[in-house]
Write a protein that holds these residues in place. Structure first.
Motif, PDB file in Angstrom:
ATOM      1  N   ARG A  75      58.659 -11.357-117.018  1.00  0.00           N
ATOM      2  CA  ARG A  75      58.140 -12.684-117.345  1.00  0.00           C
ATOM      3  C   ARG A  75      58.284 -12.973-118.840  1.00  0.00           C
ATOM      4  O   ARG A  75      58.603 -14.096-119.240  1.00  0.00           O
ATOM      5  N   ARG A  76      58.072 -11.954-119.668  1.00  0.00           N
ATOM      6  CA  ARG A  76      58.320 -12.132-121.110  1.00  0.00           C
ATOM      7  C   ARG A  76      59.794 -12.378-121.368  1.00  0.00           C
ATOM      8  O   ARG A  76      60.170 -13.206-122.211  1.00  0.00           O
ATOM      9  N   LEU A  77      60.653 -11.634-120.660  1.00  0.00           N
ATOM     10  CA  LEU A  77      62.093 -11.782-120.837  1.00  0.00           C
ATOM     11  C   LEU A  77      62.540 -13.208-120.522  1.00  0.00           C
ATOM     12  O   LEU A  77      63.300 -13.818-121.302  1.00  0.00           O
ATOM     13  N   VAL A  78      62.091 -13.757-119.418  1.00  0.00           N
ATOM     14  CA  VAL A  78      62.490 -15.107-119.032  1.00  0.00           C
ATOM     15  C   VAL A  78      62.017 -16.126-120.051  1.00  0.00           C
ATOM     16  O   VAL A  78      62.776 -17.019-120.460  1.00  0.00           O
ATOM     17  N   ARG A  79      60.789 -16.006-120.474  1.00  0.00           N
ATOM     18  CA  ARG A  79      60.252 -16.976-121.432  1.00  0.00           C
ATOM     19  C   ARG A  79      60.962 -16.891-122.778  1.00  0.00           C
ATOM     20  O   ARG A  79      61.139 -17.900-123.474  1.00  0.00           O
ATOM     21  N   ALA A 123      65.616 -23.312-123.234  1.00  0.00           N
ATOM     22  CA  ALA A 123      66.044 -24.698-123.020  1.00  0.00           C
ATOM     23  C   ALA A 123      65.757 -25.162-121.595  1.00  0.00           C
ATOM     24  O   ALA A 123      65.363 -26.310-121.367  1.00  0.00           O
ATOM     25  N   ARG A 124      65.955 -24.276-120.633  1.00  0.00           N
ATOM     26  CA  ARG A 124      65.761 -24.617-119.231  1.00  0.00           C
ATOM     27  C   ARG A 124      65.447 -23.357-118.452  1.00  0.00           C
ATOM     28  O   ARG A 124      66.073 -22.322-118.670  1.00  0.00           O
ATOM     29  N   ARG A 125      64.489 -23.440-117.556  1.00  0.00           N
ATOM     30  CA  ARG A 125      64.143 -22.269-116.758  1.00  0.00           C
ATOM     31  C   ARG A 125      65.303 -21.898-115.828  1.00  0.00           C
ATOM     32  O   ARG A 125      66.004 -22.768-115.327  1.00  0.00           O
ATOM     33  N   PRO A 126      65.483 -20.619-115.567  1.00  0.00           N
ATOM     34  CA  PRO A 126      66.614 -20.208-114.728  1.00  0.00           C
ATOM     35  C   PRO A 126      66.315 -20.300-113.238  1.00  0.00           C
ATOM     36  O   PRO A 126      65.162 -20.382-112.813  1.00  0.00           O
ATOM     37  N   VAL A 127      67.385 -20.250-112.458  1.00  0.00           N
ATOM     38  CA  VAL A 127      67.295 -20.053-111.014  1.00  0.00           C
ATOM     39  C   VAL A 127      67.479 -18.556-110.767  1.00  0.00           C
ATOM     40  O   VAL A 127      68.431 -17.958-111.262  1.00  0.00           O
ATOM     41  N   GLN A 128      66.578 -17.952-110.017  1.00  0.00           N
ATOM     42  CA  GLN A 128      66.679 -16.530-109.711  1.00  0.00           C
ATOM     43  C   GLN A 128      67.485 -16.321-108.432  1.00  0.00           C
ATOM     44  O   GLN A 128      67.282 -17.008-107.426  1.00  0.00           O
ATOM     45  N   HIS A 129      68.412 -15.370-108.484  1.00  0.00           N
ATOM     46  CA  HIS A 129      69.151 -14.929-107.309  1.00  0.00           C
ATOM     47  C   HIS A 129      68.870 -13.437-107.151  1.00  0.00           C
ATOM     48  O   HIS A 129      69.302 -12.632-107.981  1.00  0.00           O
ATOM     49  N   ASP A 130      68.147 -13.064-106.108  1.00  0.00           N
ATOM     50  CA  ASP A 130      67.757 -11.664-105.910  1.00  0.00           C
ATOM     51  C   ASP A 130      68.593 -11.068-104.782  1.00  0.00           C
ATOM     52  O   ASP A 130      68.413 -11.414-103.613  1.00  0.00           O
ATOM     53  N   LEU A 179      58.382 -13.079-110.331  1.00  0.00           N
ATOM     54  CA  LEU A 179      58.775 -14.177-111.225  1.00  0.00           C
ATOM     55  C   LEU A 179      58.309 -15.544-110.742  1.00  0.00           C
ATOM     56  O   LEU A 179      58.750 -16.562-111.288  1.00  0.00           O
ATOM     57  N   HIS A 180      57.439 -15.576-109.754  1.00  0.00           N
ATOM     58  CA  HIS A 180      56.884 -16.865-109.321  1.00  0.00           C
ATOM     59  C   HIS A 180      56.306 -17.615-110.520  1.00  0.00           C
ATOM     60  O   HIS A 180      55.542 -17.058-111.311  1.00  0.00           O
ATOM     61  N   GLY A 181      56.692 -18.876-110.664  1.00  0.00           N
ATOM     62  CA  GLY A 181      56.106 -19.702-111.714  1.00  0.00           C
ATOM     63  C   GLY A 181      56.866 -19.744-113.013  1.00  0.00           C
ATOM     64  O   GLY A 181      56.627 -20.636-113.839  1.00  0.00           O
ATOM     65  N   VAL A 182      57.789 -18.802-113.239  1.00  0.00           N
ATOM     66  CA  VAL A 182      58.549 -18.821-114.494  1.00  0.00           C
ATOM     67  C   VAL A 182      60.026 -19.128-114.267  1.00  0.00           C
ATOM     68  O   VAL A 182      60.778 -19.290-115.228  1.00  0.00           O
ATOM     69  N   VAL A 183      60.455 -19.201-113.000  1.00  0.00           N
ATOM     70  CA  VAL A 183      61.822 -19.607-112.689  1.00  0.00           C
ATOM     71  C   VAL A 183      61.793 -20.986-112.037  1.00  0.00           C
ATOM     72  O   VAL A 183      60.779 -21.407-111.468  1.00  0.00           O
TER      73      VAL A 183
END
Length: 248
Positions: free
Chosen positions: A41-45, A50-57, A69-73
């Motif tokens: 979550r720190r890494l994503v923030r 500029a824009r939150r990412p889309v996660q592909h797991d 990562l709920h809420g940060v992607v």
């Protein structure tokens, strides 16, 4: 190394054990997951300002990495070969679009390439054969064609340079006891045009330290402290590698 990895989680009993035993409260795996959640979550923030990412797991299983990562992607997609795993993820209310993919054949097509993206591959590389590993990273490369496209995060939960390695002779006949060296992960990523830009460990002590009730609080505290130092990833049992496409 197992050669039947794709078939292992095709039964409801195996899926249920994964959820109720491996990730039961107070277990080693659950403690690692809590640390990973904070780091990711720190890494994503930090990286996606500029824009939150889309996660592909990829190999999403029951959706553990998605839930971290709920809420940060911006959105999430999970891909897995196991209908049973995906059913369990839906039952758990994982907030993502879930896709069943073939176990072999052409590299799966991503649901979207609307970037930026964060591709995650957790608990797959260690026990999967070479072709499955390469297929997973080739999938990531489709979503992340350029350095600016986003980040790839992969997990090695059996680092050969860790204390876990002391058990390798005792487990020589155990099909589930596999090891991966840091260099092997880096070489795998490099084959598909990725370079490691960060590496972090999430447990220095082996899982056995968490099985004894009297030792568990001390083990958890020691690993909580060890996780704060990136240098200790060299000897950590569970390691995440953050990678980016090599600039052209």
């Amino acid at each position: 190394m197992r050669t039947d990895y794709a078939e292992v989680f095709q039964s409801d009993a195996a899926v249920d054990k994964y959820e109720r035993v491996v990730y039961a409260p107070e277990t080693y795996s659950t403690a690692v997951s809590v640390r990973q959640r904070a780091f990711l979550r720190r890494l994503v923030r930090r990286e996606f300002t500029a824009r939150r990412p889309v996660q592909h797991d990829f190999a999403c299983g029951t959706g553990r990495a998605i839930k971290l990562l709920h809420g940060v992607v911006r959105a999430a997609h999970g891909y897995d070969v196991s209908a049973q795993m995906l059913a369990k993820a839906r039952e758990a209310g994982v907030y993502a679009r879930l896709h069943q993919v073939d176990a072999d054949g052409p590299v799966p097509e991503p649901a979207t390439v609307d970037g930026p993206a964060l591709v995650t591959v957790f608990r797959l590389l260690l026990n999967a054969p070479k072709d499955v590993r390469d297929r997973a990273i080739a999938f990531a490369a489709r979503i992340l064609p350029e350095a600016e496209s986003g980040l790839l995060v992969v997990e090695n939960h059996g680092n050969r340079s860790s204390l876990r390695h002391l058990r390798h002779r005792r487990n020589r006949d155990n099909a589930w006891f596999a090891e991966l060296h840091h260099a092997e992960v880096e070489q795998l990523l490099a084959r598909h045009g990725f370079e490691v830009i960060d590496r972090r460990g999430f447990a220095v002590l082996p899982a056995g330290a968490y099985r004894r009730e009297w030792l568990r609080p001390m083990a958890r505290r020691a690993d909580d402290l060890a996780t704060r130092s990136a240098r200790l990833s060299a000897v950590a049992t569970d390691v995440l590698y953050v990678a980016r496409r090599i600039p052209k």
